[in-house]
Design an enzyme around this catalytic site. Structure first.
Site, PDB file in Angstrom:
ATOM      1  N   THR A  70      -6.231  -0.042  11.896  1.00  0.00           N
ATOM      2  CA  THR A  70      -6.656  -0.016  10.939  1.00  0.00           C
ATOM      3  C   THR A  70      -6.474  -1.086  10.327  1.00  0.00           C
ATOM      4  OG1 THR A  70      -3.878   0.483  10.496  1.00  0.00           O
ATOM      5  CG2 THR A  70      -5.823   2.398  10.654  1.00  0.00           C
ATOM      6  N   SER A 111      -1.522  -7.957  10.331  1.00  0.00           N
ATOM      7  CA  SER A 111      -3.227  -7.906  10.765  1.00  0.00           C
ATOM      8  C   SER A 111      -4.180  -8.063   9.257  1.00  0.00           C
ATOM      9  CB  SER A 111      -3.188  -7.410  10.921  1.00  0.00           C
ATOM     10  OG  SER A 111      -4.722  -6.714  11.711  1.00  0.00           O
ATOM     11  N   GLU A 136       0.210  -1.200  16.648  1.00  0.00           N
ATOM     12  CA  GLU A 136      -0.218  -0.430  15.623  1.00  0.00           C
ATOM     13  C   GLU A 136      -1.547   0.237  16.938  1.00  0.00           C
ATOM     14  OE1 GLU A 136      -2.250  -0.133  12.201  1.00  0.00           O
ATOM     15  OE2 GLU A 136      -3.702   1.399  13.341  1.00  0.00           O
ATOM     16  N   HIS A 142      -0.387  -5.502  19.489  1.00  0.00           N
ATOM     17  CA  HIS A 142       0.456  -5.382  17.900  1.00  0.00           C
ATOM     18  C   HIS A 142       0.792  -3.853  18.079  1.00  0.00           C
ATOM     19  CE1 HIS A 142      -0.437  -3.671  13.956  1.00  0.00           C
ATOM     20  NE2 HIS A 142      -0.566  -4.767  12.972  1.00  0.00           N
ATOM     21  N   HIS A 200       5.548  -5.250   8.614  1.00  0.00           N
ATOM     22  CA  HIS A 200       5.058  -7.123   8.678  1.00  0.00           C
ATOM     23  C   HIS A 200       4.974  -8.151   7.992  1.00  0.00           C
ATOM     24  CE1 HIS A 200       2.584  -6.455  12.917  1.00  0.00           C
ATOM     25  NE2 HIS A 200       3.676  -6.591  12.979  1.00  0.00           N
ATOM     26  N   SER A 256       1.603  -5.382   3.211  1.00  0.00           N
ATOM     27  CA  SER A 256       2.975  -5.697   3.313  1.00  0.00           C
ATOM     28  C   SER A 256       4.316  -5.979   2.384  1.00  0.00           C
ATOM     29  CB  SER A 256       3.258  -6.077   5.223  1.00  0.00           C
ATOM     30  OG  SER A 256       2.782  -6.449   5.297  1.00  0.00           O
ATOM     31  N   CYS A 313       1.061  -1.388  -0.001  1.00  0.00           N
ATOM     32  CA  CYS A 313      -0.250  -0.450   0.070  1.00  0.00           C
ATOM     33  C   CYS A 313       0.776   0.755   0.457  1.00  0.00           C
ATOM     34  CB  CYS A 313      -0.771  -0.009   1.100  1.00  0.00           C
ATOM     35  SG  CYS A 313       0.140  -0.065   3.063  1.00  0.00           S
TER      36      CYS A 313
END
Ligand code: SF4
Length: 417
Positions: A251, A316, A182, A180, A91, A381, A61
């Site tokens: 997210t 994730s 984030e 996690h 990740h 990722s 992304c």
């Protein structure tokens, strides 16, 4: 520890004279000419008896691409300095391996160990795409190191939401995984400017049910505290802190699950109050996660015989792609093409057991004379070259040569780099 930051030591390494060189290096490390060619041919690759169908959207992304570019730029701008990275940049083990090969030293991300004390002003520290908790940033600023911040803008948007909740006296309910990176970074922002904000992290529908029940006056306090241990702000009191609530999410969550959680919490507030005035919600799933989930549904409409989801096992958004796909087709979550041992055996990650397992492909895969449709997607990722390797691995195991795969993709063997 001195809590007053010394100076703003963030540095911008995205300099015009650097980015051209850096992006070329990143392209060489991660892009795939084969994948780009398949993408431009409607995401299909037809070999003898093997048809590959790629999801319309998969792989890096913009947030991940940006984080990698910045990390590479840091190496370029600071060729002589020690460069550290807090945890993983993203990740994906391949990307983290490449950074390690460039001399980037990994620091632990869960706690600031003694290694952090040894940082000095000449050092450069890269903050990963997920961000880091506020105390880490304060510590780095106090240390006077050069901070190269790759935090994704979509993560920062979530931070703004939970900070607003804290300023309004609203408790943040964060839908995410409490372990996690984030979510931990977001939780630290939910404490607000004065540190008095409240949060609770929920991950599963069972967590949500337990929370909703408690909000409606049911459930046992001790059981509640036990269930959410380590997932609440310090001093959290469920009898005091669940009056005004606001939902935000990591997210990279699964859209359908997030919607169901939003409905359950809102219904609990309405049942308790008779209206939803003390309930706020912001859907903070990022566009890239959403696009990859929607694209997978499009791919599944093509009814593949098997699916590969390629990506890091701790990713994730990738895990959620696996969970979507396995509802309708035999799905194999692999980190790299080497996981495909043969046309019958594969090493893959089981998202339910949370561990790597040895598994078998459906029979259709094992017979190269029988047509098979192979769907492939990858998390946000995952670099394109890992998808390319998967195509080559399956194609060649099923009897196609390297050159014939390139030709089928509309490429000349000489074009392959
Ligand atoms: S998956 Fe979303 S939040 Fe994560 S880096 Fe990509 S765009 Fe940003």
């Amino acid at each position: 520890m001195d809590r007053q930051p010394k100076r703003n030591s963030r540095v911008n390494v995205r300099r015009a004279e650097v980015m051209g060189i850096v992006q070329e290096k990143v392209r060489r490390h991660y892009q795939s000419a084969l994948v780009e060619s398949v993408r431009s041919s409607g995401n299909r690759l037809e070999l003898g008896h093997t048809t590959f169908v790629l999801a319309p959207e998969f792989g890096f992304c913009t947030g991940v691409q940006r984080a990698i570019d910045i990390a590479y730029a840091a190496r370029n701008v600071f060729p002589e300095n020690r460069i550290f990275l807090i945890g993983d940049i993203i990740h994906n083990p391949e990307v983290n391996r490449q950074l390690a090969a460039m001399g980037v030293i990994r620091l632990p991300w869960k706690t600031m160990t003694d290694e952090y004390d040894e940082l000095c002003e000449k050092d450069v520290v890269i903050v990963p795409a997920f961000g880091v908790p506020v105390p880490f940033m304060d510590f780095l600023t106090n240390k006077g190191v050069s901070i190269v911040d790759t935090t994704c803008g979509d993560v920062v948007k979530v931070w703004r939401r939970v900070k607003d909740f804290a300023a309004m006296g609203v408790t943040s309910i964060i839908h995410g995984k409490a372990t996690h990176e984030e979510t931990l970074a977001t939780a630290s922002r939910a404490l607000g400017e004065d540190g008095r904000g409240k949060y609770i992290i929920i991950f599963t529908e069972e967590d949500t049910r337990a929370l909703a029940d408690y909000m409606m006056g049911h459930g046992c306090r001790d059981e509640f505290m036990k269930r959410f241990e380590g997932a609440m702000s310090p001093g959290f009191d469920p009898d005091r802190d669940l009056v005004k609530v606001g939902l935000a999410n990591q997210t990279t969550m699964l859209k359908s699950e997030t919607q169901s959680i939003q409905t359950m919490i809102r219904n609990a507030v309405v049942k308790r109050d008779g209206n939803d005035e003390r309930y706020s919600v912001f859907d903070t799933i990022c566009g890239a996660t959403q696009d990859r989930q929607n694209s997978l549904f499009q791919l599944l409409d093509e009814k593949p015989d098997i699916m590969f989801v390629v990506g890091g096992y701790n990713s994730s958004n990738t895990t959620h792609l696996v969970d979507i796909a396995k509802e309708s087709v035999p799905t194999f979550f692999i980190e790299a093409a080497a996981c495909i041992r043969s046309l019958t055996e594969v090493e893959c990650f089981d998202t339910r057991l949370h561990r790597i397992v040895e598994s078998s492909f459906p029979e259709v895969m094992g017979n190269p004379d029988v047509p098979v449709k192979v769907g492939i997607t990858a998390g946000a990722s995952c670099p394109g070259n890992l998808v390319e390797e998967t195509i080559f691995r399956v194609g060649m195991l099923r009897g196609d040569s390297f050159d014939s795969i390139l030709t089928a993709a509309g490429m000349l063997p000489g074009q392959y780099q």
